[in-house]
Design a protein around this motif. Structure first.
Motif, mmCIF file in Angstrom:
data_model
loop_
_atom_site.group_PDB
_atom_site.id
_atom_site.type_symbol
_atom_site.label_atom_id
_atom_site.label_comp_id
_atom_site.label_asym_id
_atom_site.label_seq_id
_atom_site.Cartn_x
_atom_site.Cartn_y
_atom_site.Cartn_z
ATOM 1 N N GLY A 24 0.811 -1.204 0.000
ATOM 2 C CA GLY A 24 0.000 0.000 0.000
ATOM 3 C C GLY A 24 0.850 1.262 0.000
ATOM 4 O O GLY A 24 1.952 1.285 -0.544
ATOM 5 N N ASP A 25 0.319 2.332 0.645
ATOM 6 C CA ASP A 25 1.055 3.598 0.691
ATOM 7 C C ASP A 25 2.412 3.452 1.369
ATOM 8 O O ASP A 25 3.358 4.148 1.025
ATOM 9 C CB ASP A 25 0.242 4.670 1.435
ATOM 10 C CG ASP A 25 -0.900 5.211 0.600
ATOM 11 O OD1 ASP A 25 -0.915 4.967 -0.625
ATOM 12 O OD2 ASP A 25 -1.772 5.883 1.175
ATOM 13 N N ASN A 26 2.507 2.567 2.350
ATOM 14 C CA ASN A 26 3.786 2.364 3.043
ATOM 15 C C ASN A 26 4.872 1.851 2.104
ATOM 16 O O ASN A 26 6.055 1.993 2.391
ATOM 17 C CB ASN A 26 3.621 1.396 4.202
ATOM 18 C CG ASN A 26 2.819 1.980 5.332
ATOM 19 O OD1 ASN A 26 2.412 3.131 5.289
ATOM 20 N ND2 ASN A 26 2.570 1.188 6.352
ATOM 21 N N GLY A 27 4.493 1.241 1.000
ATOM 22 C CA GLY A 27 5.463 0.711 0.046
ATOM 23 C C GLY A 27 5.742 1.634 -1.122
ATOM 24 O O GLY A 27 6.614 1.355 -1.938
ATOM 25 N N ARG A 74 5.214 6.744 1.633
ATOM 26 C CA ARG A 74 3.980 7.517 1.820
ATOM 27 C C ARG A 74 3.189 7.034 3.022
ATOM 28 O O ARG A 74 2.011 7.354 3.154
ATOM 29 C CB ARG A 74 3.134 7.449 0.555
ATOM 30 C CG ARG A 74 3.769 8.209 -0.588
ATOM 31 C CD ARG A 74 2.978 8.184 -1.854
ATOM 32 N NE ARG A 74 1.543 8.134 -1.653
ATOM 33 C CZ ARG A 74 0.673 7.860 -2.603
ATOM 34 N NH1 ARG A 74 1.087 7.621 -3.828
ATOM 35 N NH2 ARG A 74 -0.618 7.827 -2.343
ATOM 36 N N GLY A 75 3.826 6.287 3.897
ATOM 37 C CA GLY A 75 3.147 5.802 5.090
ATOM 38 C C GLY A 75 2.896 6.915 6.090
ATOM 39 O O GLY A 75 3.355 8.042 5.944
ATOM 40 N N ARG A 76 2.139 6.595 7.126
ATOM 41 C CA ARG A 76 1.869 7.538 8.216
ATOM 42 C C ARG A 76 2.313 6.883 9.506
ATOM 43 O O ARG A 76 1.663 5.916 9.904
ATOM 44 C CB ARG A 76 0.393 7.887 8.269
ATOM 45 C CG ARG A 76 -0.099 8.498 7.000
ATOM 46 C CD ARG A 76 -0.911 9.743 7.290
ATOM 47 N NE ARG A 76 -1.579 10.218 6.091
ATOM 48 C CZ ARG A 76 -1.063 11.111 5.278
ATOM 49 N NH1 ARG A 76 0.122 11.588 5.512
ATOM 50 N NH2 ARG A 76 -1.729 11.511 4.231
ATOM 51 N N PRO A 77 3.348 7.302 10.149
ATOM 52 C CA PRO A 77 4.235 8.387 9.740
ATOM 53 C C PRO A 77 5.146 7.947 8.600
ATOM 54 O O PRO A 77 5.462 6.765 8.462
ATOM 55 C CB PRO A 77 5.056 8.683 10.998
ATOM 56 C CG PRO A 77 5.116 7.366 11.713
ATOM 57 C CD PRO A 77 3.785 6.695 11.418
#
Length: 95
Positions: A24-27, A74-77
């Motif tokens: 996902g965004d973390n990747g 793009r992960g949070r954080p």
């Protein structure tokens, strides 16, 4: 290997591969160059960037560049990692 000072802008001087095992965004990873340098990063594929000469080089002014590339997901954080490379400019007889 040194880059000749008469290399034209758009010359590829390095290929950078990035990898993030998250999903996902973390990747999703983006890369930037720190500082005001005569180079730019151009995405080449999903996980590859090209380091390209953006403006003319002049060895008499700068004989080597310390380039720091930051990869950020793009992960949070958002997590980031930096890599540094030294790019030497070789002299070309310009007289």
């Amino acid at each position: 290997n040194p880059v000749p000072e008469d290399s034209v802008p758009t010359t590829v001087v390095a290929v950078i591969n990035v990898r993030d095992r998250d999903s996902g965004d973390n990747g999703e990873v983006s890369c930037t160059i720190d500082g005001d340098l005569p180079f730019r990063l151009q995405p080449s594929s999903e996980k590859t960037y090209k380091l390209i000469i953006a403006t003319a080089l002049d060895r008499e002014n700068v004989s080597a560049y310390n380039i720091t590339i930051t990869a950020r997901d793009r992960g949070r954080p958002a997590l980031s990692s930096r890599a540094a490379l030294v790019l030497e400019v070789s002299d070309v007889n310009d007289n």
